[in-house]
Design an enzyme around this catalytic site. Sequence first.
Site, mmCIF file in Angstrom:
data_model
loop_
_atom_site.group_PDB
_atom_site.id
_atom_site.type_symbol
_atom_site.label_atom_id
_atom_site.label_comp_id
_atom_site.label_asym_id
_atom_site.label_seq_id
_atom_site.Cartn_x
_atom_site.Cartn_y
_atom_site.Cartn_z
ATOM 1 N N TRP A 1 0.810 -1.214 0.000
ATOM 2 C CA TRP A 1 0.000 0.000 0.000
ATOM 3 C C TRP A 1 0.851 1.276 0.000
ATOM 4 C CZ3 TRP A 1 -1.516 3.165 4.582
ATOM 5 C CH2 TRP A 1 -2.481 4.130 4.257
ATOM 6 N N TYR B 1 -4.210 -0.444 -5.472
ATOM 7 C CA TYR B 1 -2.897 0.096 -5.124
ATOM 8 C C TYR B 1 -2.147 0.491 -6.393
ATOM 9 C CZ TYR B 1 -3.657 -1.853 -0.407
ATOM 10 O OH TYR B 1 -4.158 -2.155 0.837
ATOM 11 N N SER C 1 -12.734 -5.899 4.616
ATOM 12 C CA SER C 1 -11.782 -4.888 5.065
ATOM 13 C C SER C 1 -12.542 -3.607 5.390
ATOM 14 C CB SER C 1 -10.711 -4.616 4.000
ATOM 15 O OG SER C 1 -9.783 -3.646 4.463
ATOM 16 N N GLN D 1 -9.694 -7.113 7.529
ATOM 17 C CA GLN D 1 -8.450 -6.329 7.503
ATOM 18 C C GLN D 1 -8.754 -4.892 7.903
ATOM 19 O OE1 GLN D 1 -5.264 -4.973 4.162
ATOM 20 N NE2 GLN D 1 -5.354 -7.164 4.561
ATOM 21 N N LEU E 1 1.827 1.461 12.200
ATOM 22 C CA LEU E 1 2.636 2.610 12.621
ATOM 23 C C LEU E 1 1.979 3.939 12.249
ATOM 24 C CD1 LEU E 1 6.232 1.326 11.723
ATOM 25 C CD2 LEU E 1 5.116 1.374 13.970
ATOM 26 N N ALA E 2 0.690 3.876 11.897
ATOM 27 C CA ALA E 2 -0.050 5.092 11.517
ATOM 28 C C ALA E 2 0.708 5.871 10.447
ATOM 29 C CB ALA E 2 -0.328 5.958 12.737
ATOM 30 N N LYS F 1 9.155 10.078 13.616
ATOM 31 C CA LYS F 1 9.911 10.876 12.635
ATOM 32 C C LYS F 1 9.188 12.149 12.200
ATOM 33 C CE LYS F 1 8.480 8.152 8.577
ATOM 34 N NZ LYS F 1 8.983 7.254 7.523
ATOM 35 N N GLY G 1 4.845 -1.981 6.086
ATOM 36 C CA GLY G 1 4.855 -1.290 4.800
ATOM 37 C C GLY G 1 6.133 -0.514 4.559
ATOM 38 N N GLU H 1 14.551 -3.273 10.875
ATOM 39 C CA GLU H 1 14.201 -2.812 12.226
ATOM 40 C C GLU H 1 12.813 -3.302 12.626
ATOM 41 O OE1 GLU H 1 13.215 -1.315 15.730
ATOM 42 O OE2 GLU H 1 15.269 -1.433 14.964
#
Length: 322
Positions: free
Chosen positions: A21, A54, A155, A181, A213-214, A221, A289, A298
């Site tokens: 995405w 997508y 979804s 989803q 992680l929105a 960051k 993503g 990470e």
Amino acid sequence: MQYRRLGSTGLKISALSYGAWVTFGRQVGRSAARDLIALAYDNGVNFFDNAETYNAGEAEKLMGDVIADLRLPRDAYCVSSKVYFGASKDPKPTQRGLSRKHVFDACHQALDRLRVDYLDMYFCHRADPDTPVLETVWAMDTLVRQGKVLYWGTSEWPAERIEEAHRVARENHLVPPSMEQPEYNLLHRERVEKEYASLYEKHGMGTTIWSPLASGLLTGKYNDGIPDDSRLGQPDNAWLRKGLLENDGARLKTVRALAPIAEELGIPLARLSLAWCLKNPHVSTVILGASRKEQLSENLLALDALPLLTDDVMSRIAKITM
């Protein structure tokens, strides 16, 4: 890697998965996509998520080409697509929605783009107010019986619509949805934890959650601005940036309040945020993503952080995010 059952099904998917995405075909080109998928697979990821909409189908083409190029064994990984929005930038009436026609057409187009004979998972990307639920369930049942789809799901459907899908499937002896989803992260909890609460035990629904992680907010960051090379810094993602940063910066205030907990645990905020999602027993897999190898490497360490999330830590997090 840890593997979890997809709800009450027998399918075991990696607790961390990888999706396309807003990255594939935009931030991520062919070479980078190859490196990212290879890295994910080598670290035990066995589920790769995609959708017809997508990048107007280009994300599926890119993923399909890369997986074929890597020669991954078809019986060692799962791939998904989603149907509703269409792959055309200006879709005609029959090129979107959940009518029998579009569900069938989109499935066959996804098979071609992803270069596979069947989809492991096929999601109805949104609920369609213009199509009877029975028509959509029947179309999905047919695709399952034809062997073109193994498991189908929804979804971002309202819980009552999912209940209706299960009811009409039961009444007509059709295959019901196996998974949902939804978006789920420290800033977006209500639907997964409350609205869907009855679906897990009653229907055995699994969840393949997106945006853990929105879109990068929960990495920290964006605390001091928006980097030009970030997801929210991309001109095409202005809509996403607006949605995440509205409400007078309330989300960023929450992110800043979470940072000290991650520091105390000695881990990055992103790893804490992913591990928090994994703590929910109703989460079958967390879709990553990342657009760069170092980010993905990470993120794949999130499972190692699970023992750090004690009851006390979870309680402190809840006080900040509830």
